[in-house]
Enzyme design. Structure first.
Site, mmCIF file in Angstrom:
data_model
loop_
_atom_site.group_PDB
_atom_site.id
_atom_site.type_symbol
_atom_site.label_atom_id
_atom_site.label_comp_id
_atom_site.label_asym_id
_atom_site.label_seq_id
_atom_site.Cartn_x
_atom_site.Cartn_y
_atom_site.Cartn_z
ATOM 1 N N ASP A 79 -15.855 -2.499 -21.093
ATOM 2 C CA ASP A 79 -16.833 -2.346 -20.750
ATOM 3 C C ASP A 79 -17.387 -3.308 -22.440
ATOM 4 O O ASP A 79 -16.728 -3.142 -23.240
ATOM 5 C CB ASP A 79 -18.268 -1.293 -20.802
ATOM 6 C CG ASP A 79 -17.888 -0.504 -21.608
ATOM 7 O OD1 ASP A 79 -16.093 -0.203 -22.857
ATOM 8 O OD2 ASP A 79 -18.965 0.634 -22.524
ATOM 9 N N GLU A 172 -17.585 2.568 -23.063
ATOM 10 C CA GLU A 172 -16.664 3.234 -24.252
ATOM 11 C C GLU A 172 -17.782 2.978 -24.932
ATOM 12 O O GLU A 172 -18.455 3.219 -26.442
ATOM 13 C CB GLU A 172 -15.375 2.736 -24.522
ATOM 14 C CG GLU A 172 -14.656 2.979 -25.753
ATOM 15 C CD GLU A 172 -15.383 2.213 -27.156
ATOM 16 O OE1 GLU A 172 -15.730 2.351 -28.457
ATOM 17 O OE2 GLU A 172 -16.602 0.644 -26.861
#
Length: 403
Positions: A79, A172
């Site tokens: 991400d 994350e």
């Protein structure tokens, strides 16, 4: 075009910003699975055993072709941040950077005055965004480097290695990357996250981290008749914020210094919410900082009975105490950097990584650089030479665990 660059350009064009407003789900944004599916397909095409689980984690294993000292893993997250935008990334390549400021298409400038380290990359190719979004080197440079190393192993059966695990995580950037990571399924004794910045960074300590939320109630009365009656929660919030020491903010601290950070305030007369975080590398000081926040809440609860409350939640802890008993992880990474002519830069992370959460789940996990710079900014960039060196560093670390 080198393979790691080609992969990187492909991956950053896939939108994957995680969504903090949807953090109860995993992944928080369905688009993260778009990259996960691409990686899964590429691994399978290489002949690597790989799976994606229901939470969007991609796991793969390369069986040992030599006796290994330990099973070692490499992990990066898929991400990007959502602010600045990570949607519609348009990577630009600056061929043979010749020094000076870099003007982005948006009109933004990556200046050598603000970022003097740019001058270290004269002659190298640089990748930047168009200045309207982040680039996504955090952490798609890490993803590309790991995938390129895996491809090298598959194409060079003479390369000797023990059991190697690979994983790519969602979410994350919103602090959930390690939350549903299946350590047992991953099947490695130790791992490295590849999620740092400047080439040579090597970290095995993070902050201890907590978040706090003050909720302040108020009483709204028509201002014409408010005398002695109105309680303005905005003004109480201002009093609370003023209690935090000005010298202990992110912008006034560095190195191992901890801080308090007020990062969100939303309010009206009737209700104001203050959100913030506490950070410190030292466990004792971390505890003292949380007590400090509690004492502020007690003070204003006494001054405004029934109008002020606080909630404090631990987020992650300094993984140094888990990793320190296994300093071979640091020694081997240091040697790998040095073998490639890179000076290791060992320092505590002023933040957290997936590796912090994973270390406390039983997978000691220091953090390696990716080569990127200016993460979470439209001025993010990555030198191609740094990514190429990181592929070699990863391979050298793998080699160091063969008996």
């Amino acid at each position: 075009m080198t393979e790691v660059l080609e992969r990187f350009l492909k991956y950053v064009r896939i939108d994957t910003p995680s969504d903090e407003n949807n953090s109860s789900l995993m992944p928080s944004a369905e688009c993260e699975k778009d990259l996960a599916n691409v990686l899964l397909s590429e691994l399978t095409d290489m002949g690597v055993e790989a799976q994606m689980d229901e939470n969007g984690y991609v796991y793969a294993v390369l069986p040992a072709n030599a006796e290994g000292k330990h099973s070692i893993g490499f992990i990066s997250h898929m991400d990007t941040v959502s602010e600045p935008s990570g949607v519609g990334v348009k990577p630009q390549i600056i061929k043979s950077y010749d020094g000076g400021d870099i003007m982005l298409k948006s009109g933004q400038t990556i200046s050598t005055a603000d970022f003097p380290e740019l001058e270290n990359y004269i002659g190298d190719d640089l990748v930047v965004s168009d200045g309207t979004t982040v680039l996504g080197a955090d952490d798609k440079a890490g993803v590309a480097e790991i995938m390129t190393a895996v491809k090298y192993i598959r194409c060079h059966p003479e390369f000797k290695h023990g059991k190697i695990g690979v994983a790519f995580t969602p979410d994350e950037e919103i602090g959930n990357g390690a939350s549903r990571f299946d350590v047992e399924r991953f099947g490695c004794e130790f791992a490295y996250t590849v999620d740092g910045e400047e080439i040579g960074e090597l970290s095995y300590e993070t902050f201890n981290a907590a978040a706090f939320t003050f909720t302040i109630s108020g009483l709204n009365i028509h201002p014409g008749s408010a005398y002695g009656k109105m309680i303005n929660s905005i003004l109480i919030a201002n009093e609370i914020i003023s209690e935090f020491p000005a010298g202990e903010r992110p912008e006034t601290t560095s190195g191992r210094e901890g801080f308090f950070f007020i990062n969100h305030v939303l309010g009206s007369v009737e209700k104001t919410v203050i959100e913030g975080i506490v950070r410190d590398h030292d466990e004792k000081k971390f505890t003292e900082r949380k007590i400090f926040v509690e004492k502020i809440a007690e003070k204003f609860s006494e001054k405004y009975p029934g109008y002020v409350s606080v909630e404090i939640k631990d987020q992650y802890y300094n993984c140094g105490k888990v990793i320190t008993p296994h300093m071979h992880l640091i020694d081997n990474a240091r040697a790998a950097f040095e073998s490639r002519g890179v000076e290791p830069k060992i320092f505590p992370v002023r933040g957290g990584t997936d590796g912090s959460g994973l270390s406390f789940k039983g997978l000691p996990c220091p953090n390696l650089s990716t080569g990127g710079h200016n993460a979470h900014s439209v001025k993010e960039y990555v030198p191609v030479g740094s990514m190429e060196k990181m592929v070699k560093v990863i391979l050298d670390i793998m080699s160091s665990y063969v008996k």
